[in-house]
Design a protein around this motif. Structure first.
Motif, short mmCIF file in Angstrom:
data_model
loop_
_atom_site.label_atom_id
_atom_site.label_comp_id
_atom_site.label_asym_id
_atom_site.label_seq_id
_atom_site.Cartn_x
_atom_site.Cartn_y
_atom_site.Cartn_z
N ALA A 35 0.84 -1.20 0.00
CA ALA A 35 0.00 0.00 0.00
C ALA A 35 0.89 1.26 0.00
O ALA A 35 2.05 1.20 0.42
CB ALA A 35 -0.92 -0.02 1.22
N PRO A 36 0.35 2.41 -0.44
CA PRO A 36 -1.02 2.60 -0.90
C PRO A 36 -1.19 2.23 -2.37
O PRO A 36 -0.24 2.24 -3.15
CB PRO A 36 -1.23 4.10 -0.70
N TYR A 37 -2.43 1.89 -2.74
CA TYR A 37 -2.77 1.49 -4.10
C TYR A 37 -3.47 2.63 -4.81
O TYR A 37 -4.26 3.37 -4.20
CB TYR A 37 -3.67 0.26 -4.07
N ASP A 38 -3.21 2.74 -6.11
CA ASP A 38 -3.97 3.73 -6.88
C ASP A 38 -5.15 3.10 -7.59
O ASP A 38 -5.96 3.81 -8.19
CB ASP A 38 -3.08 4.51 -7.86
N LEU A 39 -5.29 1.76 -7.50
CA LEU A 39 -6.48 1.10 -8.00
C LEU A 39 -6.77 -0.13 -7.14
O LEU A 39 -5.93 -1.02 -6.99
CB LEU A 39 -6.33 0.66 -9.46
N VAL A 40 -7.98 -0.14 -6.56
CA VAL A 40 -8.47 -1.29 -5.81
C VAL A 40 -9.69 -1.83 -6.53
O VAL A 40 -10.63 -1.08 -6.83
CB VAL A 40 -8.86 -0.90 -4.37
N VAL A 41 -9.68 -3.12 -6.84
CA VAL A 41 -10.81 -3.77 -7.48
C VAL A 41 -11.33 -4.86 -6.54
O VAL A 41 -10.54 -5.63 -6.00
CB VAL A 41 -10.41 -4.39 -8.84
N ALA A 42 -12.63 -4.90 -6.34
CA ALA A 42 -13.21 -5.93 -5.46
C ALA A 42 -14.60 -6.29 -5.97
O ALA A 42 -15.52 -5.48 -5.89
CB ALA A 42 -13.29 -5.43 -4.01
N ASN A 43 -14.72 -7.48 -6.51
CA ASN A 43 -16.01 -7.99 -6.97
C ASN A 43 -16.40 -9.13 -6.04
O ASN A 43 -16.10 -10.29 -6.31
CB ASN A 43 -15.90 -8.46 -8.43
N ILE A 44 -17.02 -8.78 -4.92
CA ILE A 44 -17.39 -9.80 -3.93
C ILE A 44 -18.89 -9.68 -3.63
O ILE A 44 -19.69 -9.91 -4.51
CB ILE A 44 -16.48 -9.74 -2.69
N LEU A 45 -19.27 -9.29 -2.44
CA LEU A 45 -20.68 -9.10 -2.08
C LEU A 45 -20.82 -7.82 -1.28
O LEU A 45 -19.86 -7.32 -0.70
CB LEU A 45 -21.19 -10.29 -1.25
N ALA A 46 -22.04 -7.29 -1.24
CA ALA A 46 -22.28 -5.99 -0.61
C ALA A 46 -21.89 -5.99 0.87
O ALA A 46 -21.31 -5.01 1.36
CB ALA A 46 -23.75 -5.60 -0.77
N GLY A 47 -22.22 -7.06 1.60
CA GLY A 47 -21.91 -7.10 3.02
C GLY A 47 -20.42 -7.01 3.31
O GLY A 47 -19.98 -6.12 4.06
N PRO A 48 -19.61 -7.90 2.73
CA PRO A 48 -18.16 -7.79 2.93
C PRO A 48 -17.59 -6.47 2.42
O PRO A 48 -16.67 -5.91 3.04
CB PRO A 48 -17.61 -8.98 2.13
#
Length: 290
Positions: free
Chosen positions: A218-231
């Protein structure tokens, strides 16, 4: 070995593929999963082949989590001589999302000109490219790459690695890909090698952001997360902490009805909403760290 086929019909295409991706994420539930259209009724059918007997309670609970309601499943014994892996690939036509072309190894047609190809097989982990959450992320990535070139990237909950591979195909940087499931990590590594970007994908097993390697990069200039709304909501403060100012978060796995809650959580974590893509019942969010 005794094998059963579990199925559910009267679904929409989006619902059927959502179940395929969700079940693929849990390798203990099924041997293979697939979705196809009933040509007579136009309805979509979800099918899974399982060791006998299938865990109906787990399937029903997963369907409630993913689709927001009860789903009726039927079970019947099947012929173990049938090639069910091949059958599970039927109906999974190539997907074009943004400038990417996602296809399985069963596809023999030519790759269209001008698109970035990615070979991703079904029934290994989440992310065949067919679900609206994946296509939404790929479209968001395509748009982002026309605006700037990120250098430090992380794909949280990588599944098959499709999003990390998409970034690696377009950029020269190394992408950190994480998943809670060791099978997904192995699948990501295999898919990265298959797609010629093995040296650009560092795949690790991690629960959320709990891994020293995540903090170290870190730090990141791009974070991608395709999981679920709760997490995603739970991870909002942590994602805010690892994203540099001006950096971007592309988030999906969110039903349209859940989007406002996720947006609010990330606004509280220091993000501003930049784009809100809706594909059928599903949302992809593009946020910028203020």
């Amino acid at each position: 070995m005794s094998v059963d086929q579990l199925s559910s019909n009267a679904l929409t295409k989006e619902q059927a593929y959502a179940l395929v991706d969700a079940v693929s994420e849990n390798d203990e539930l099924a041997l293979t999963v697939s979705a196809h259209e009933n040509e007579e009724t136009g309805e979509w059918v979800f099918e899974a082949t399982c060791d006998s007997p299938p865990d109906l309670e787990s399937f029903s609970e997963l369907a409630r989590q993913v689709l927001g309601g009860d789903v009726t499943f039927t079970v019947e014994a099947i012929d173990p001589e049938i090639n069910w892996v091949a059958k599970s690939l039927e109906g999974l036509a190539p997907v074009i999302a943004g400038g990417f072309y996602v296809y399985g190894s069963h596809e023999t047609g030519p790759i269209p000109d001008g698109l970035t190809p990615m070979k991703i097989d079904a029934a290994q982990a989440f992310g065949t490219g067919h679900h609206e959450t994946t296509t939404g992320c790929l479209e968001a990535i395509e748009t982002l790459l026309t605006e700037r070139t990120p250098a430090r990237m992380i794909d949280i909950g990588t599944g098959t690695g499709v999003l990390a591979i998409a970034l690696a195909k377009r950029l020269e940087a190394v992408i950190l890909a994480t998943d809670i499931d060791p099978i997904a990590v192995t699948t990501t590594v295999d898919n990265a090698v298959e797609n010629g970007v093995g040296e650009q994908i560092d795949a690790i097993e991690a629960t959320g952001l709990d891994h020293p390697e995540i903090a170290a990069r870190a730090p990141y200039d791009l974070v991608v997360a395709n999981i679920l709304a709760g997490p995603l909501t739970d991870l909002a403060p942590g994602v805010g902490g690892i994203t540099q100012k001006g950096g971007t978060a592309i988030l999906s796995g969110i039903l349209n009805t859940q989007a406002d809650g996720v947006i609010a959580a990330y606004q509280n974590a220091g993000f501003a909403l930049k784009d809100h893509l809706k594909r059928k019942d599903w949302t992809t969010l593009v946020l910028e760290r203020a």
